[in-house]
Design a protein around this motif. Structure first.
Motif, PDB file in Angstrom:
ATOM      1  N   LEU A  68     -52.067 -58.464  -5.207  1.00 52.63           N
ATOM      2  CA  LEU A  68     -52.123 -58.700  -6.476  1.00 52.63           C
ATOM      3  C   LEU A  68     -50.874 -59.112  -6.817  1.00 52.63           C
ATOM      4  O   LEU A  68     -50.591 -60.383  -7.753  1.00 52.63           O
ATOM      5  N   PHE A  69     -49.877 -58.665  -6.524  1.00 54.15           N
ATOM      6  CA  PHE A  69     -48.408 -59.095  -6.694  1.00 54.15           C
ATOM      7  C   PHE A  69     -48.145 -60.231  -5.817  1.00 54.15           C
ATOM      8  O   PHE A  69     -47.365 -61.075  -6.421  1.00 54.15           O
ATOM      9  N   LEU A  70     -48.588 -60.395  -4.690  1.00 56.98           N
ATOM     10  CA  LEU A  70     -48.273 -61.708  -3.978  1.00 56.98           C
ATOM     11  C   LEU A  70     -49.203 -62.631  -4.423  1.00 56.98           C
ATOM     12  O   LEU A  70     -48.506 -63.860  -4.458  1.00 56.98           O
ATOM     13  N   SER A  71     -50.428 -62.609  -5.023  1.00 55.68           N
ATOM     14  CA  SER A  71     -51.058 -63.609  -5.799  1.00 55.68           C
ATOM     15  C   SER A  71     -50.231 -63.974  -6.955  1.00 55.68           C
ATOM     16  O   SER A  71     -49.937 -65.352  -7.347  1.00 55.68           O
ATOM     17  N   LEU A  72     -49.553 -63.169  -7.678  1.00 56.25           N
ATOM     18  CA  LEU A  72     -48.756 -63.523  -8.986  1.00 56.25           C
ATOM     19  C   LEU A  72     -47.462 -64.018  -8.546  1.00 56.25           C
ATOM     20  O   LEU A  72     -47.147 -65.145  -9.290  1.00 56.25           O
ATOM     21  N   VAL A  73     -46.758 -63.929  -7.296  1.00 53.31           N
ATOM     22  CA  VAL A  73     -45.638 -64.632  -6.933  1.00 53.31           C
ATOM     23  C   VAL A  73     -45.994 -65.827  -6.778  1.00 53.31           C
ATOM     24  O   VAL A  73     -45.287 -66.787  -7.080  1.00 53.31           O
ATOM     25  N   PHE A  74     -47.007 -66.257  -5.846  1.00 58.58           N
ATOM     26  CA  PHE A  74     -47.416 -67.496  -5.407  1.00 58.58           C
ATOM     27  C   PHE A  74     -47.539 -68.494  -6.863  1.00 58.58           C
ATOM     28  O   PHE A  74     -47.462 -69.695  -6.800  1.00 58.58           O
ATOM     29  N   PHE A  75     -48.521 -67.849  -7.918  1.00 56.65           N
ATOM     30  CA  PHE A  75     -48.661 -68.511  -8.983  1.00 56.65           C
ATOM     31  C   PHE A  75     -47.430 -68.863  -9.726  1.00 56.65           C
ATOM     32  O   PHE A  75     -47.062 -69.929  -9.996  1.00 56.65           O
ATOM     33  N   LEU A  76     -46.346 -67.891  -9.972  1.00 56.04           N
ATOM     34  CA  LEU A  76     -45.217 -68.271 -10.710  1.00 56.04           C
ATOM     35  C   LEU A  76     -44.273 -69.163  -9.922  1.00 56.04           C
ATOM     36  O   LEU A  76     -43.670 -70.102 -10.213  1.00 56.04           O
ATOM     37  N   ALA A  77     -44.324 -69.193  -8.491  1.00 54.98           N
ATOM     38  CA  ALA A  77     -43.554 -70.151  -7.571  1.00 54.98           C
ATOM     39  C   ALA A  77     -44.163 -71.494  -7.820  1.00 54.98           C
ATOM     40  O   ALA A  77     -43.461 -72.611  -7.720  1.00 54.98           O
ATOM     41  N   GLY A  78     -45.556 -71.474  -7.812  1.00 55.40           N
ATOM     42  CA  GLY A  78     -46.151 -72.859  -8.248  1.00 55.40           C
ATOM     43  C   GLY A  78     -45.747 -73.424  -9.766  1.00 55.40           C
ATOM     44  O   GLY A  78     -45.662 -74.644  -9.565  1.00 55.40           O
ATOM     45  N   ILE A  79     -45.785 -72.626 -10.743  1.00 55.10           N
ATOM     46  CA  ILE A  79     -45.322 -73.075 -11.954  1.00 55.10           C
ATOM     47  C   ILE A  79     -43.945 -73.596 -11.884  1.00 55.10           C
ATOM     48  O   ILE A  79     -43.480 -74.702 -12.304  1.00 55.10           O
ATOM     49  N   GLY A  80     -43.075 -72.821 -11.088  1.00 52.24           N
ATOM     50  CA  GLY A  80     -41.478 -73.154 -10.761  1.00 52.24           C
ATOM     51  C   GLY A  80     -41.546 -74.630  -9.892  1.00 52.24           C
ATOM     52  O   GLY A  80     -40.858 -75.623 -10.385  1.00 52.24           O
ATOM     53  N   ALA A  81     -42.332 -74.856  -9.036  1.00 53.72           N
ATOM     54  CA  ALA A  81     -42.502 -76.285  -8.230  1.00 53.72           C
ATOM     55  C   ALA A  81     -42.816 -77.278  -9.349  1.00 53.72           C
ATOM     56  O   ALA A  81     -42.161 -78.380  -8.919  1.00 53.72           O
ATOM     57  N   PHE A  82     -43.767 -76.933 -10.042  1.00 51.71           N
ATOM     58  CA  PHE A  82     -44.400 -78.098 -11.022  1.00 51.71           C
ATOM     59  C   PHE A  82     -43.254 -78.411 -11.958  1.00 51.71           C
ATOM     60  O   PHE A  82     -43.142 -79.740 -12.342  1.00 51.71           O
ATOM     61  N   LEU A  98     -49.002 -73.929  -3.591  1.00 54.39           N
ATOM     62  CA  LEU A  98     -48.699 -72.503  -3.985  1.00 54.39           C
ATOM     63  C   LEU A  98     -49.865 -71.961  -4.889  1.00 54.39           C
ATOM     64  O   LEU A  98     -50.195 -70.862  -4.939  1.00 54.39           O
ATOM     65  N   PHE A  99     -50.442 -72.765  -5.838  1.00 53.66           N
ATOM     66  CA  PHE A  99     -51.575 -72.467  -6.557  1.00 53.66           C
ATOM     67  C   PHE A  99     -52.894 -72.205  -5.879  1.00 53.66           C
ATOM     68  O   PHE A  99     -53.462 -71.297  -6.260  1.00 53.66           O
ATOM     69  N   VAL A 100     -53.095 -73.057  -4.981  1.00 47.85           N
ATOM     70  CA  VAL A 100     -54.412 -72.735  -4.064  1.00 47.85           C
ATOM     71  C   VAL A 100     -54.075 -71.518  -3.325  1.00 47.85           C
ATOM     72  O   VAL A 100     -55.063 -70.369  -3.333  1.00 47.85           O
ATOM     73  N   LEU A 101     -52.853 -70.953  -2.778  1.00 48.47           N
ATOM     74  CA  LEU A 101     -52.704 -69.688  -2.136  1.00 48.47           C
ATOM     75  C   LEU A 101     -52.928 -68.773  -2.979  1.00 48.47           C
ATOM     76  O   LEU A 101     -53.507 -67.572  -2.758  1.00 48.47           O
TER      77      LEU A 101
END
Length: 194
Positions: A68-82, A98-101
């Motif tokens: 669950l934490f890994l999913s949150l990290v990918f999501f936050l990294a995707g926001i940062g990339a955008f 990152l959003f797909v992951l």
């Protein structure tokens, strides 16, 4: 629009807070029933504190906090990339990946949690994942396709999604109520064990 007094504002905040607490209790009610029938439920106050009761329900289904934490990290990294997509096209592509992951890991976590809850309730391991994850996702994709084709309106899809959520909760509640009772606690259940 008339001004609201301090008492009115306080009453509105208390009503919203009470509504949120009640909603969080109703959402996890099937998990509490299953845990009670399997004799593994923590004390009652764990089930009435919003967000904490979601954590308790997640842990009863042996949900993986690491994933669950890994999913949150990918999501936050995707926001940062955008946020950096103005710098280079690479960041927009990285954000999408990152959003797909994040979505894939989140679906994996939800599937495993529902599978474990289904087993705990004494049902087929695929029953709850199909009812609460696969079928709603397929119907949501079908609704999105129909909206993009202009066949139905977004309001109709939103109403249908609310109805589907209610029906899946009713099915979950029926499964919980039909869970066989255990006299003794499950020997391998430890709350908080990863």
């Amino acid at each position: 629009m008339p001004q609201m007094s301090e008492t009115g504002m306080l009453a509105m905040v208390l009503i919203c807070l009470a509504g949120f607490v009640l909603y969080s209790i109703v959402v996890i009610l099937p998990c509490w029933i299953i845990a009670k029938r399997k004799n593994i439920a923590p004390r009652w106050w764990n089930w009435v504190i919003p967000l904490w009761n979601l954590y308790i329900a997640f842990r009863i289904g042996n949900g993986s906090l690491k994933n669950l934490f890994l999913s949150l990290v990918f999501f936050l990294a995707g926001i940062g990339a955008f946020a950096l997509q103005e710098q280079a096209q690479f960041f927009a592509i990285a954000g999408i990946v990152l959003f797909v992951l994040s979505l894939v890991v989140g679906i994996y976590v939800a599937y495993n949690w529902l599978r474990n809850i289904s087993i705990l309730a004494g049902r087929h391991p695929m029953l709850l994942p199909m009812v609460m994850l696969v079928i709603p996702c397929v119907l949501a994709l079908a609704g999105g396709a129909l909206v993009s084709q202009g066949v139905i309106s977004p309001m109709e899809v939103r109403g249908s999604e609310n109805l589907i959520s209610f029906v899946t909760w009713i099915i979950f509640m029926i499964i919980a109520l039909r869970t066989p009772r255990n006299k003794q606690a499950e020997p391998d259940f430890i709350l908080g064990k990863e």
